[in-house]
Design an enzyme around this catalytic site. Structure first.
Site: not given
Ligand code: NAD
Length: 498
Positions: A149, A173, A176, A226, A281, A383
């Site tokens: 997000f 994808k 959401e 994450s 991040c 984090e």
């Molecule tokens: P998230 O892991 O909750 O979601 C990321 C994606 O995974 C979304 O599209 C979501 O729909 C999907 N998802 C969520 N739960 C899932 C599940 N159980 N099974 C399969 N897919 C699932 O992350 P977020 O809250 O949207 O974003 C924040 C996180 O992203 C933080 O941890 C941040 O550090 C990380 N991030 C990392 C980078 C990087 O380059 N390392 C860059 C941006 C954000």
């Protein structure tokens, strides 16, 4: 209520699953739209469309593919204001910051405009008698990207701009939580001249993600989110024969040496720690001060700087940062603040309970500052992803440098110093993927590459830059022989070419 659709085969497609996720306006804490969550069949429909578009797109010459990118870049620039405002309304970051999010995406599109050069192979004339060797980088096929997000414009561009420029067709994808900007970008991409089916978008949750990870016709998956989910995506995708890169969470440290320019370090770190409400991040949520005097001065000045921040609604041009993305995330960040208190860290500034007149239900958190945070505390090891800065005191550069090196995450790190030799040695030795020297948020420019180490990234190829082109292509090497006359019977000898 407004409904965000999928985008399959060149058009918006209303979801049929009957399952929806609410999209909030974090400024007011109210649902403003909903997004349909895809079924496995809807993901398969997107794959079929991408498959149908693949032969033609893969055979399109690179300069024509680049022309779509040039036009897409122009359209993103022309629609910057609309995209930034839409982004802020779902994410909560202030509009100036959303413009930065879009601009960082544009930078990657600009990089992808260079695909004719980037995808060129190599050639050796005369590797042996009458023998030439050349290599080419070919697209993988139908590929997919799953995004978080926190950068709904930039991160999709990291993936689809490079992948499609390389001749792949793509399924996006997005998160959401804020899917409207990705959908608008997909529309603009089609307007730029991409044939239908080249870029598709499905919205969804775990069901859609699992359908992508297990679909036999998807050849590669890029993920950002994450760490636990990144690890799951990497394990599941690779077990299904796909190439996977999966970027995860972070806990970036900024080390302040006694010889640092303290004015600059405080200005830099206040922005890097609290900007975008810490939901980056590459935020700097940990400051490591070296020596008692540096620590005392830094904490005092940072307290002043943090107290001076204005937390406001996204459209407030004076606000330094806006609300966090959701009520659940607000509660999570605040629970980490309580955890820090319970673990014995010294809470100098408490951002909990921050309300904004007229926006009492918005997801606002004021800046928080902890001093005397110690390794081993859970609130330090994990984090938080909120507007919380933790100060750790160290006695020497060695002690300070060991902290990011030993931390489970290894996305970014920064050092503030005027000692070039110390900075150079630190950059060389630290066990982290991206390093800033007097740069608080060392996100590399688009023609270099982005990626962390340890639990910040699973897989071994980074985003954008030449590494991105490598991830989205496979290399083929051709050895050709056009001998003059009869070269005799050499079939039983491994060719050495002398
Ligand atoms: P998230 O892991 O909750 O979601 C990321 C994606 O995974 C979304 O599209 C979501 O729909 C999907 N998802 C969520 N739960 C899932 C599940 N159980 N099974 C399969 N897919 C699932 O992350 P977020 O809250 O949207 O974003 C924040 C996180 O992203 C933080 O941890 C941040 O550090 C990380 N991030 C990392 C980078 C990087 O380059 N390392 C860059 C941006 C954000």
């Amino acid at each position: 209520m407004r409904e965000v659709t999928h985008f399959i085969g060149g058009q918006k497609v209303v979801g049929t699953s009957g399952r929806f996720s609410d999209i909030y306006d974090p400024n007011v804490g109210e649902v403003q739209a909903r997004v349909a969550l895809a079924t496995e069949a809807e993901v398969s429909a997107a794959v079929e469309n991408a498959k149908a578009a693949l032969p033609m797109w893969a055979a399109t010459n690179p300069q024509r593919r680049a022309r779509v990118m040039f036009e897409f870049k122009r359209l993103l620039e022309a629609n910057m204001d609309e995209l930034a405002e839409l982004l802020s309304s779902e994410h909560g970051k202030v509009v100036a910051d959303s413009r930065g999010d879009v601009q960082r995406g544009i930078d990657v599109v600009e990089f992808a405009c260079g695909i004719p050069h980037l995808q060129k192979g190599e050639y050796t004339e005369g590797a042996g008698p009458g023998i030439d060797v050349y290599s080419m980088r070919q697209p993988l096929g139908v590929v997919a990207g799953i995004t978080p997000f926190n950068f709904p414009a930039m991160i999709p561009c990291w993936m689809f701009a490079v992948a499609i420029a390389c001749g792949n067709t793509f399924i996006l994808k997005p998160s959401e939580k804020d899917p409207s900007v990705p959908l608008r970008m997909v529309e603009l991409f089609m307007e730029a001249g991409a044939p239908e089916g080249v870029l598709n978008m499905v919205n969804g949750d775990k069901t859609a993600v699992d359908a992508i990870l297990t679909h036999p016709d998807i050849k590669a998956v890029s993920f950002v989110g994450s760490s636990d989910i990144a690890q799951y995506v990497y394990a599941t995708g690779t077990a299904h024969g796909k190439r996977v890169q999966a970027m995860g969470g972070a806990k970036n440290h900024g080390i302040i040496l006694p010889d640092a320019n303290m004015d600059q370090a405080v200005k830099d770190i206040v922005g890097a720690a609290y900007g975008s409400a810490g939901e980056r991040c590459m935020a700097l949520p940990v400051a490591v001060t070296v020596g008692q005097k540096t620590g005392d001065e830094f904490v005092e000045r940072m307290l002043d700087a943090a107290r001076g921040l204005k937390v406001g609604v996204s459209i407030d041009a004076e606000a330094h940062y806006g609300p966090v993305v959701s009520a659940a995330h607000k509660a999570k960040v605040e629970s980490y603040i309580q955890m820090g208190v319970d673990e014995g860290a010294d809470l100098k500034l408490d951002g909990r309970g921050h309300t904004l007149q007229g926006h009492e239900n918005g997801y606002f958190i004021g800046p928080s500052l902890f001093d005397h945070v110690k390794p081993g505390m859970q609130s330090y090891e994990e984090e938080i992803f909120g507007p919380v800065l933790q100060v750790v005191r160290a006695e020497s550069l060695e002690e300070a440098a060991a902290l990011p090196s030993n931390h489970q995450y290894g996305n970014g790190v920064a050092i503030f110093t005027s000692n070039g030799r110390a900075a150079r040695e630190f950059a060389s030795q630290v066990n982290v993927g991206m390093v800033g020297i007097n740069v608080p948020i060392p996100v590399p420019v688009s023609y270099h590459t982005f990626g962390g180490w340890k639990r910040s990234a699973f897989g071994d190829t980074n985003q954008h830059g030449p590494e991105g082109v490598r991830f989205w292509t496979k290399i083929k090497t051709v050895t050709s022989r056009w001998p003059e006359g009869d070269i005799g019977d050499q079939a039983f000898i491994i060719p050495t070419m002398g």
